[in-house]
Design a protein around this motif. Structure first.
Motif, short mmCIF file in Angstrom:
data_model
loop_
_atom_site.label_atom_id
_atom_site.label_comp_id
_atom_site.label_asym_id
_atom_site.label_seq_id
_atom_site.Cartn_x
_atom_site.Cartn_y
_atom_site.Cartn_z
N UNK A 117 4.34 9.32 0.42
CA UNK A 117 3.38 9.48 -0.67
C UNK A 117 3.74 8.55 -1.82
N UNK A 118 5.03 8.45 -2.11
CA UNK A 118 5.49 7.53 -3.16
C UNK A 118 5.15 6.08 -2.81
N UNK A 119 5.33 5.75 -1.53
CA UNK A 119 5.02 4.38 -1.09
C UNK A 119 3.54 4.08 -1.26
N UNK A 120 2.68 5.04 -0.96
CA UNK A 120 1.24 4.82 -1.11
C UNK A 120 0.87 4.61 -2.57
N UNK A 121 1.43 5.46 -3.45
CA UNK A 121 1.12 5.34 -4.88
C UNK A 121 1.68 4.03 -5.44
N UNK B 71 1.91 1.32 -4.08
CA UNK B 71 1.16 0.12 -3.65
C UNK B 71 0.06 -0.25 -4.63
N UNK B 72 -0.22 0.62 -5.60
CA UNK B 72 -1.20 0.27 -6.63
C UNK B 72 -0.57 -0.77 -7.57
N UNK B 73 -1.28 -1.80 -7.92
CA UNK B 73 -0.68 -2.89 -8.71
C UNK B 73 -0.19 -2.47 -10.09
N UNK B 74 -0.69 -1.39 -10.65
CA UNK B 74 -0.26 -0.96 -11.98
C UNK B 74 1.01 -0.10 -11.95
N UNK B 75 1.44 0.30 -10.77
CA UNK B 75 2.57 1.24 -10.66
C UNK B 75 3.87 0.48 -10.41
N UNK C 157 5.08 11.69 -10.57
CA UNK C 157 5.50 11.14 -11.86
C UNK C 157 5.45 9.62 -11.74
N UNK C 158 4.69 8.99 -12.64
CA UNK C 158 4.37 7.57 -12.49
C UNK C 158 4.75 6.80 -13.75
N UNK C 159 5.37 5.64 -13.53
CA UNK C 159 5.60 4.67 -14.61
C UNK C 159 4.75 3.44 -14.30
N UNK C 160 3.91 3.06 -15.26
CA UNK C 160 3.05 1.91 -15.05
C UNK C 160 3.69 0.64 -15.62
N UNK C 161 3.24 -0.47 -15.11
CA UNK C 161 3.68 -1.76 -15.64
C UNK C 161 3.17 -1.90 -17.07
N UNK C 162 3.80 -2.71 -17.89
CA UNK C 162 3.29 -2.94 -19.24
C UNK C 162 1.84 -3.44 -19.19
N UNK C 163 1.01 -2.76 -19.92
CA UNK C 163 -0.41 -3.12 -19.92
C UNK C 163 -1.21 -2.45 -18.83
N UNK C 164 -0.54 -1.69 -17.97
CA UNK C 164 -1.25 -1.00 -16.89
C UNK C 164 -2.20 0.05 -17.43
N UNK C 165 -3.34 0.17 -16.81
CA UNK C 165 -4.37 1.09 -17.32
C UNK C 165 -4.86 2.08 -16.25
N UNK C 166 -4.14 2.18 -15.14
CA UNK C 166 -4.60 3.07 -14.06
C UNK C 166 -4.66 4.51 -14.54
N UNK D 160 -7.20 5.41 -4.89
CA UNK D 160 -6.44 4.36 -4.22
C UNK D 160 -5.72 4.87 -2.98
N UNK D 161 -5.13 6.06 -3.07
CA UNK D 161 -4.31 6.55 -1.96
C UNK D 161 -5.07 7.42 -0.97
N UNK D 162 -6.29 7.83 -1.31
CA UNK D 162 -7.05 8.72 -0.42
C UNK D 162 -7.21 8.17 0.99
N UNK D 163 -7.46 6.85 1.18
CA UNK D 163 -7.57 6.35 2.56
C UNK D 163 -6.24 6.26 3.29
N UNK D 164 -5.13 6.40 2.56
CA UNK D 164 -3.81 6.14 3.15
C UNK D 164 -3.12 7.39 3.68
N UNK D 165 -3.45 8.55 3.16
CA UNK D 165 -2.72 9.76 3.52
C UNK D 165 -3.68 10.89 3.86
N UNK D 166 -3.14 11.91 4.49
CA UNK D 166 -3.97 13.08 4.81
C UNK D 166 -4.45 13.74 3.53
N UNK D 167 -5.58 14.40 3.62
CA UNK D 167 -6.21 14.98 2.43
C UNK D 167 -5.29 15.97 1.73
N UNK D 168 -4.56 16.77 2.52
CA UNK D 168 -3.74 17.80 1.87
C UNK D 168 -2.48 17.23 1.21
#
Length: 537
Positions: A450-454, A456-460, A480-489, A497-505
């Motif tokens: 789950x961490x790997x999927x999250x 993969x978002x460019x702001x994370x 718990x997420x830390x975004x890159x400077x200027x990230x706006x996700x 972003x992660x819904x297609x990557x992992x099971x719904x639950x």
């Protein structure tokens, strides 16, 4: 000196033919009101056997099911292994990625799928060229069927076949009881899902374990309701155990609606039922609205049963929820809770504490706890905490087509990944998990994936996922997420972003944005600090 007993192999064919010969009048009731005797089920299995021959399914081939709890699924439970093929039950909640991996890794030859579930799996069909046929199980839905020669109708296939006229059990007389009978994959919590390949011998012995008096103790007078899905770790052995004992079966279909399940329990006078705590929680408000006076045993597993939930049932219907403990690798039941004679004199609050434990191991199952660092076996004093290890004739000794030597000790015990205590009387009590797994509604969630999927978002730039206690699901993931400077996700964007990557639950209930995450002295994420913050909050 060897004994002089007959070397008859232990096979699941005996379960089928015992039910056919001794309990032909007993019924299998399926959601929707269908009723069929064991004699009728056996007759269908005999036709299924020759149908599999007609499809040229080789002995030893994996035959997959993607189905809910139904009479037709039960026929596959019986007919596939009785004809020396391997039943591969697939979790219908898997993501497309894991589903395709599992079917491909198992090299499934044929897939049997509920008609209503076909839209979940058919999009993957073109990426699974090894599957020669997709056999659709009627389930009361009218889902459109693909115009494809590989798609067949189960009822037409079975009704059009000549019945197998011989004895399935006699066909095994000279066969090895260690032939594979079933295949279930783990949830892929520490890498790709791993296949657990059951033998006929292990399945029969586990089946007998469910009949052990004083534990589950299935018997001829029981009416058994496996609410736990038949795709989940053999439905805890309840279908095979019920048929071996001559008990009647009630199969609830795909619906987990509380009114539906409680209605079945009352109408069919169910005596034994098994489900994960999430389901028992959903049923609790309606207990007093239904006549559940026939109930004698309620089994909970998949995750810890909260004592308050168990006591709610005991107060409402006089029957607590009994803990069980096990794993896919243990077929899956390894221990059963509840009180024994030595607890009768205990005060009520002490008995509640006993019922909160995972219980004693079943006959033939051995458990021990060892020091995580040294591997030294620890005392059974109810205080020492160590890694739980297990051995026995229905415990996996390896994984299918995977080298996982680290999962087993040098002397062949399975490393469960759990931390536990063992009491002087063998009572098992789980304390913690050795890895950062999250168990939600009886299913594992991998924080690493789950961490790997999250991430993969460019702001994370950093992410840590932990489990938060939940009154319904027992645990739910929080990221718990830390975004890159200027990230706006936003949380919604990360979720999309992660819904297609992992099971719904697996989808987190909450995203918490921080400027930094706590670290250990070696620079690793300090998830313990996040858990402590959750606890205080």
């Amino acid at each position: 000196m060897d004994g002089l007993m007959q070397p008859r192999p232990l096979t699941t064919a005996h379960i089928l033919e015992r039910a056919e010969r001794l309990y032909a009048h007993k019924e299998v009731v399926t959601a929707g009101g269908e009723r069929l005797t064991y004699a009728g089920v056996a007759a269908n299995v005999r036709r299924l056997a020759t149908a599999l021959d007609t499809l040229e399914v080789p002995e030893g081939a994996r035959v997959a099911t993607f189905a809910s709890n139904s009479r037709r699924h039960l026929e596959l439970y019986l007919g596939v292994p009785a004809t020396k093929r391997v039943l591969h039950s697939i979790n219908i909640r898997l993501s497309a990625e894991h589903l395709e991996y599992i079917v491909g890794h198992a090299e499934d030859d044929v897939v049997f799928v509920d008609r209503g579930l076909l839209p979940r799996i058919w999009p993957s069909a073109r990426r699974l060229p090894g599957v020669r046929y997709w056999v659709v199980l009627p389930d009361g839905t009218d889902t459109p069927l693909p115009d494809d020669a590989r798609v067949l109708d189960y009822d037409s296939l079975v009704s059009g076949a000549e019945p197998f006229a011989g004895s399935f059990e006699e066909a095994f007389t000279l066969a090895d009881e260690n032939l594979a009978s079933g295949l279930c994959y783990t949830s892929g919590t520490t890498g790709p899902p791993k296949g657990v390949l059951y033998s006929h011998r292990s399945t029969v012995l586990h089946c007998l374990g469910t009949l052990a008096a004083g534990l589950i103790g299935l018997c001829e007078s029981d009416v058994v309701l496996p609410i736990v899905p038949m795709f989940h770790a053999n439905a805890w052995g309840l279908p095979y155990g019920a048929m071996m004992a001559g008990a009647s079966l009630v199969l609830p279909g795909a619906s987990a609606d509380p009114a539906h399940l409680l209605g079945l329990m009352a109408a069919e006078r169910v005596t034994v039922a098994g489900a994960v705590p999430t389901v028992w929680t959903s049923l609790a408000p309606g207990l007093r609205d239904h006549d559940l006076s026939a109930t004698r045993f309620l089994l909970g597993g998949g995750s810890a049963v909260p004592p308050a939930l168990s006591e709610t049932y005991r107060a409402a219907i006089g029957v607590p929820i009994t803990h069980s403990w096990g794993m896919t690798e243990i077929s899956p039941v390894g221990a059963i809770g509840g009180t024994r004679t030595q607890h009768r004199a205990l005060a009520e609050d002490e008995q509640v504490s006993v019922r909160a434990a995972q219980g004693q191991p079943l006959p033939l199952v051995n458990v021990r706890i060892v020091d995580v660092e040294t591997g030294r076996e620890l005392p059974r004093d109810g205080e020492a905490v160590g890694e739980l290890q297990v051995a026995g004739p229905w415990v996996a000794g390896g994984y299918f087509r995977v080298d996982a030597a680290a999962s087993f000790t040098a002397d062949g015990w399975l490393r469960t990944g759990d931390l536990a205590t063992l009491g002087p009387d063998g009572y098992l009590r789980l304390v913690d998990r050795m890895k950062d797994l999250i168990k939600s509604g009886g299913e594992w969630i991998s924080s690493v994936e789950l961490e790997a999927a999250i991430a993969s978002h460019p702001d994370v730039v950093e992410v840590a996922v932990i489990g938060r206690p939940d009154p319904r699901w027992m645990e739910r993931p929080v990221a718990y997420v830390v975004q890159r400077p200027g990230g706006t996700a936003t949380a919604d964007e990360l979720l999309a972003h992660i819904t297609p990557m992992v099971a719904k639950w697996w989808l987190p209930d909450e995203f918490v944005f921080r400027t930094a995450l706590p670290k250990t002295g070696t620079g690793k994420l300090a998830k313990s600090e996040l858990r402590e913050a959750q606890r205080i909050a």
